[in-house]
Design a protein around this motif. Structure first.
Motif, short mmCIF file in Angstrom:
data_model
loop_
_atom_site.label_atom_id
_atom_site.label_comp_id
_atom_site.label_asym_id
_atom_site.label_seq_id
_atom_site.Cartn_x
_atom_site.Cartn_y
_atom_site.Cartn_z
N LEU A 192 55.02 73.08 4.43
CA LEU A 192 54.36 73.96 5.39
C LEU A 192 54.51 75.43 4.99
O LEU A 192 53.56 76.22 5.12
CB LEU A 192 54.93 73.74 6.79
N ARG B 132 51.43 78.01 4.19
CA ARG B 132 51.29 79.28 4.90
C ARG B 132 51.37 80.47 3.96
O ARG B 132 50.73 81.50 4.19
CB ARG B 132 52.37 79.40 5.98
N ARG C 40 50.92 70.38 11.15
CA ARG C 40 50.76 71.75 10.64
C ARG C 40 51.54 72.79 11.45
O ARG C 40 51.12 73.95 11.57
CB ARG C 40 49.28 72.14 10.62
N ASP C 41 52.66 72.37 12.04
CA ASP C 41 53.45 73.29 12.86
C ASP C 41 54.92 72.94 12.67
O ASP C 41 55.33 71.78 12.83
CB ASP C 41 53.06 73.16 14.34
N GLN C 42 55.74 73.96 12.33
CA GLN C 42 57.15 73.71 12.06
C GLN C 42 57.91 73.24 13.29
O GLN C 42 58.79 72.38 13.19
CB GLN C 42 57.79 74.97 11.48
N ASN C 43 57.60 73.79 14.45
CA ASN C 43 58.30 73.39 15.67
C ASN C 43 58.00 71.93 16.01
O ASN C 43 58.91 71.16 16.37
CB ASN C 43 57.89 74.29 16.84
N SER C 44 56.73 71.54 15.90
CA SER C 44 56.36 70.16 16.19
C SER C 44 56.98 69.21 15.18
O SER C 44 57.46 68.13 15.53
CB SER C 44 54.84 70.00 16.17
#
Length: 254
Positions: free
Chosen positions: A83, A87, A165-169
């Motif tokens: 990721l 980014r 596509r999301d680090q928190n998820s």
């Protein structure tokens, strides 16, 4: 040949970046070393019924589980790096080059596999003064299974990273799934001590088969069926996970 060359080029680049980060390597070793030194001594009495009559016996049972835990957690968190590369535009810039997209993914994955196997070697060496003794051929076979495990976990992490596509998820998904998987793999305490329903549930966990196989190798039972069964299961699933990750990568990074 082109795929192999591209994979090797990406692997070299990612490995050079990894080895420059001495802090990352040191901190990645802190938790397993602390578990090795502080947790394993409690296991002598706990594992007495499993043939652990000495601390050396306890380490032969415990260290394989620790290796599997490193392969599982180290691999599942590899998606963060992918990721970050997406980014930062690194993947985007690589798209305009002739480098194979499969090689771009596989080279990164193999870097994580190398790091995890290196950590496994260090853990094994650290356990030798504590009494651990392993047949060298059995040890090499165990490292091979660890590499396949790490490759499978890394590919799964890449799949999750590409989908959310999301680090928190990604962090929530990894934290939620990794703990029950590790418990059902018997990484800290052998599943033979668990209730029957947990042992039956663990049969669907490929990491449990790998744990049993590596544990048999460490305890000198390299001819047991669980060794080749665990190796076959984990290798087949690693190959399948790489294929699925490559297809998803080609579709998502269009």
């Amino acid at each position: 040949m082109k795929l192999l060359r591209d994979t090797w080029l990406i692997y070299q680049q990612e490995s050079s970046l990894m080895f420059r980060s001495k802090t990352l390597i040191l901190f990645s070793m802190a938790q397993p070393i602390s578990y090795l030194v502080l947790f394993a001594p409690f296991l002598k009495s706990t594992l007495a019924g499993q043939g652990a009559n000495s601390y050396a016996d306890a380490y032969r049972i415990y260290v394989p589980g620790l290796l599997v835990a490193m392969g599982l957690f180290g691999g599942l968190f590899a998606g963060y790096g992918l990721l970050q590369a997406i980014r930062a535009g690194i993947i985007e810039r690589c798209r305009v080059t002739p480098i194979s997209r499969i090689g771009l993914l596989l080279g990164r994955a193999l870097m994580h596999v190398t790091l995890i196997v290196m950590q496994g070697v260090i853990i094994t060496i650290a356990a030798i003064p504590l009494g651990l003794r392993v047949n060298p051929l059995h040890l090499l076979a165990a490292y091979g299974m660890l590499a396949m495990m790490a490759l499978m976990a890394t590919s799964i992490s890449y799949d999750l990273a590409l989908m959310v596509r999301d680090q928190n998820s990604l962090g929530m998904m990894v934290q939620t799934t990794s703990q029950p998987i590790s418990l059902l793999a018997g990484v800290l305490i052998p599943l033979s001590l668990a209730p029957l329903w947990i042992r039956d549930l663990a049969l669907a966990n490929p990491f449990a088969w790998a744990t049993d196989g590596i544990r048999a190798l460490f305890t000198g039972h390299g001819g047991d069926d669980v060794v080749w069964q665990g190796a076959l299961i984990i290798t087949a699933l690693a190959a399948l996970s790489v294929v699925l990750s490559s297809k998803l990568f080609n579709r998502k990074i269009a």
